[in-house]
Design an enzyme around this catalytic site. Structure first.
Site, short mmCIF file in Angstrom:
data_model
loop_
_atom_site.label_atom_id
_atom_site.label_comp_id
_atom_site.label_asym_id
_atom_site.label_seq_id
_atom_site.Cartn_x
_atom_site.Cartn_y
_atom_site.Cartn_z
N ASP A 95 -23.55 42.46 54.82
CA ASP A 95 -23.10 42.54 56.21
C ASP A 95 -24.03 43.34 57.12
O ASP A 95 -23.63 43.69 58.23
CB ASP A 95 -21.68 43.13 56.26
CG ASP A 95 -20.63 42.09 55.91
OD1 ASP A 95 -20.86 40.89 56.20
OD2 ASP A 95 -19.58 42.46 55.35
N ASP A 156 -19.64 34.09 54.94
CA ASP A 156 -19.85 35.05 56.04
C ASP A 156 -21.32 35.44 56.18
O ASP A 156 -21.79 35.80 57.26
CB ASP A 156 -19.06 36.34 55.81
CG ASP A 156 -17.71 36.14 55.14
OD1 ASP A 156 -17.56 35.17 54.39
OD2 ASP A 156 -16.82 36.97 55.36
#
Ligand code: GLY
Length: 374
Positions: A95, A156
């Protein structure tokens, strides 16, 4: 017919009116959600939490739109605080794009500060270091050192590839581009299904790179269709197209977008999973906000009649959010309501910071006030 520009300008005015007060009373915080309507602060709770860049990004969007100093001050503060991530190997994961694109990279683009460039390059190097060369994927989460998640990749991650595209532009080192495109190619092959829907988690054998299985992850179950994951896939493939101009990514983005649009419910509000049981009404407004950003960017890549098709779908999502899921009062800090982290969480339908971030990004795309982050 509704004047889209006028409508977006009206929403933008309400966002700016509210956020001027909220930003001033939230100085020093890195919010994730609200408690009794007041933003919480993740500075000490978990500075490595994956959402900690969004408040900074929201502040830069508002600074770009208004020039008001409070937004810049808050954004700079978030960027500095995130440095503690860079000293915590266990706190770094796939992330990094979410943390440093809306903070250090935006700041660097605006002000050419070498410290911001350095932060973002360190983060890009860490992200690139998660690449598995035999499976050609970027590893997702960490584990306790037992390697149990060494073969896990998640959809993601597509939204984090822009950090590698940026590092490539910045350094001319093709390894960043190679890793990003190899991961995107793997995602195209193993995450995107025949009908345009996307898996959340795919497990590979980390030693051989062979496909092992899929998991339902934050969605309802194996083979389901977690809506935020669909939105990450949609926007992520558009971004990979924008950064590489590879037509295949544009085609994938269109397939995912077509699947998403076909599944938008009559009321325009997005469930947590497009395949959740029919008697379950749980919603995730973040999926709508993210997908609308992806659809607007996709529309801009295309000619008519596709351009209008995707733009209309984005406006439908945004209009439904504004009508039913936005709170512009000064009584609570968040704007977007009914956001959900994961289908099987105990808590659903609450404020989550990236719901606000992507709503603002989308509205400012329509008014032309925004800054391109990804
Ligand atoms: N990237 C984690 C999530 O969307 O919840």
């Amino acid at each position: 017919m509704m004047d889209e520009r006028k409508w977006a300008e009206g929403v933008s005015a309400r966002i700016k009116e509210k956020m001027r007060t909220v930003a001033a009373r939230s100085r020093g915080k890195i919010p994730f959600t609200t408690v009794d309507g007041v933003f919480d602060d993740w500075t000490e709770k978990n500075i490595c939490w994956w959402t900690n860049g969004f408040w900074g990004g929201e502040m830069w969007q508002l600074y770009h739109a208004t020039g008001e100093g409070v937004y810049r001050e808050n954004a700079l503060m978030v960027e500095e605080k995130l440095d503690r991530n860079l000293m915590n190997a266990q706190g770094m994961d796939h992330d990094s794009g979410f943390k440093w694109m809306p903070t250090a990279v935006v700041n660097y683009r605006l002000h050419h500060d070498g410290v911001s460039r350095n932060r973002a390059l360190l983060a890009a190097n860490d992200l690139a270091g998660r690449f598995n060369p035999v499976g050609r994927f970027i590893r997702a989460w960490n584990d306790d050192g037992d390697g149990s998640k060494a073969g896990w990749a998640i959809i993601d991650c597509m939204m984090n590839l822009p950090l590698l595209y940026w590092a490539y532009q910045e350094t001319s080192d093709p390894r960043y581009l190679q890793i990003a495109t190899m991961h995107a190619d793997t995602a195209q092959k193993y995450f995107i299904r025949e009908d345009g829907s996307a898996n959340h988690i795919v497990e590979f054998d980390p030693a051989t790179g062979e496909f092992v299985r899929t998991y339902g992850g934050q969605g309802y179950g194996v083979g389901s269709s977690w809506t935020r994951g669909q939105a990450w896939a949609l926007y992520g493939f558009v971004l990979s197209y924008l950064h590489t101009k590879k037509e295949g990514y544009l085609g994938t983005a269109k397939r995912v977008a077509n699947y998403f649009i076909t599944n938008i419910p009559e009321n325009g509000l997005i469930p947590v999973d497009f395949r959740q049981p029919s008697d379950c009404a749980l919603e995730d407004s973040t999926a709508a906000a993210i997908a609308s950003c992806g659809l607007l960017e996709l529309a801009d890549c295309l000619e008519e009649p596709e351009r209008s098709l995707y733009r209309r779908a984005a406006l439908r999502l945004l209009y439904a959010l504004e009508q039913g899921r936005c709170n512009f009062s000064l009584d609570q800090d968040n704007i977007v309501e009914k956001c959900t982290g994961a289908f099987h969480d105990k808590k659903h339908e609450y404020a989550i910071i990236y719901g606000d971030y992507f709503l603002i990004e989308a509205i400012f795309k329509l008014t032309g006030e925004g800054i391109f982050v990804w």
